[in-house]
Design an enzyme around this catalytic site. Sequence first.
Site, short mmCIF file in Angstrom:
data_model
loop_
_atom_site.label_atom_id
_atom_site.label_comp_id
_atom_site.label_asym_id
_atom_site.label_seq_id
_atom_site.Cartn_x
_atom_site.Cartn_y
_atom_site.Cartn_z
N HIS A 64 0.86 -1.20 0.00
CA HIS A 64 0.00 0.00 0.00
C HIS A 64 0.89 1.25 0.00
CE1 HIS A 64 -4.05 1.79 1.31
NE2 HIS A 64 -3.25 2.81 1.17
N HIS A 66 1.50 4.98 -2.08
CA HIS A 66 1.04 5.95 -3.08
C HIS A 66 2.25 6.42 -3.88
CE1 HIS A 66 -3.02 5.88 -1.50
NE2 HIS A 66 -2.50 5.88 -0.28
N GLY A 71 -2.89 12.22 -1.32
CA GLY A 71 -3.40 13.44 -0.68
C GLY A 71 -4.25 14.27 -1.62
N GLY A 72 -4.24 15.57 -1.37
CA GLY A 72 -5.05 16.50 -2.17
C GLY A 72 -6.30 16.95 -1.44
N GLU A 73 -6.54 16.43 -0.23
CA GLU A 73 -7.77 16.78 0.48
C GLU A 73 -7.82 18.24 0.93
OE1 GLU A 73 -6.10 13.83 1.28
OE2 GLU A 73 -7.55 12.40 2.11
N TYR A 133 -10.49 5.54 -4.68
CA TYR A 133 -11.55 5.45 -3.65
C TYR A 133 -12.93 5.15 -4.27
CZ TYR A 133 -9.17 7.39 0.54
OH TYR A 133 -8.39 7.59 1.64
N HIS A 227 -6.21 -0.44 7.02
CA HIS A 227 -6.33 0.64 8.03
C HIS A 227 -7.22 0.19 9.20
CE1 HIS A 227 -4.92 2.88 4.61
NE2 HIS A 227 -6.08 3.28 4.15
N ARG A 230 -7.15 1.75 12.72
CA ARG A 230 -7.27 3.20 12.88
C ARG A 230 -8.22 3.60 14.02
NH1 ARG A 230 -8.88 5.27 7.34
NH2 ARG A 230 -8.21 7.18 8.32
N ASP A 288 1.01 2.55 3.92
CA ASP A 288 0.22 3.70 3.43
C ASP A 288 1.18 4.85 3.09
OD1 ASP A 288 -1.93 5.19 2.62
OD2 ASP A 288 -2.77 5.47 4.63
ZN ZN Z 1 -6.43 4.51 2.56
#
Ligand code: ZN
Length: 392
Positions: A64, A66, A71-73, A133, A227, A230, A288
Amino acid sequence: MLTLIKNAHLFTPKKQGIKDLLLGAGKIIGIGEYENDLHPLNSLIVKIMDAEGYYVTPGFIDQHVHITGGGGEQGPASRTPEIMLSQLTTAGITTVVGLLGVDGITRSMAGLHAKARALELEGLSTFIYSGAYELPTRTLTGSIRGDLVLINKVIGFGEIAISDHRSTQPTLEMLAKLGAEARVGGMLGGKAGIIHLHVGEGKKGLTPLFDLIENTDLPISQFVPTHVNRIDWLLKQACQYNLQGGMIDLTAGIYPQSDGVHAVDVPSAIERLIKVGASMNRVTVSSDGNGSMPRFDNKGELVSVGVGSVEVLWQDIRKIITNKLLSFEDALSLITSNVAKQLRLENKGEIKVGNDADLVFLDKDLNIKMVMAKGRTMLQEGKAIVKGAYEA
Ligand code: ZN
């Protein structure tokens, strides 16, 4: 040119004691005890390395990451940059599965595929999950089946978001359809074809998965939630999922104080899983890495947004070993053989004759000192000696 590694304290990940390893053409071609004068011309054809005092383990597999950035949120300025080769090798990672995340618009499958190919050309072994997503999700060929059957690097779909305000709020029907497509695509393509599910902090947690297993003919092995440490109560559900026969993936670098919710770090999650009698063969850990990572202070105020590091993978496994929560070999399995088996990665995750010569050399204090990927030394004395394009 052959390479003879002498006197390694070998974990395949199973404990083997002191052994010599013979490497050739990027593969492991012998495990045992070899004389230095293996061949009369040995000085010409054999490079001999002494690994006395080092633990030698399989290269780590991180499923996992990237790799093209995540990101980008917080808007376009919060998009994280692409990962560089040495960030992975210094973390002991020789096999990586790249994936998109929340942003399936400005990040593309084509870009992800190209980045995976670039890292492979630079010396690593790489795979990708198709998708992002959202559902319906991103593909390269226009269909889920098509990607699994036609694109070598695609081994499954992910990270598809459930139980998250950033997901597309998928219905059971949508998830069942996705699972069915990936199942048949995986069969036809000879791939694992699993769905790697990002589970957020939403109300329902893993409930949609339990519903899917109960109400469809899809096997529990089709869906791998990640995750799951979490939040405290989500981990409880994950224990149940594992006990029912499901595979679960923990995220390294999650710490209780980091986000104000009751997150569980990987070592504590392992303790919990042991306590309930979970099968450790059905547990993996991933980083992640390279996604955006908001940092909060003690009061829970946002201090900065950083980039998640892949180094947390070994940091957490190392803690499991030093705190004696699992044996050295069982802890290693979480990032080597378990991942290779689950994802059906041939020639990976285990040091055995015929497999790729992906090796990590650890000193007595479990620091990563040397890394070989397909027989090539990438890291020496803890420093990357092979750099990716555009790395300083
Ligand atoms: Zn995730």
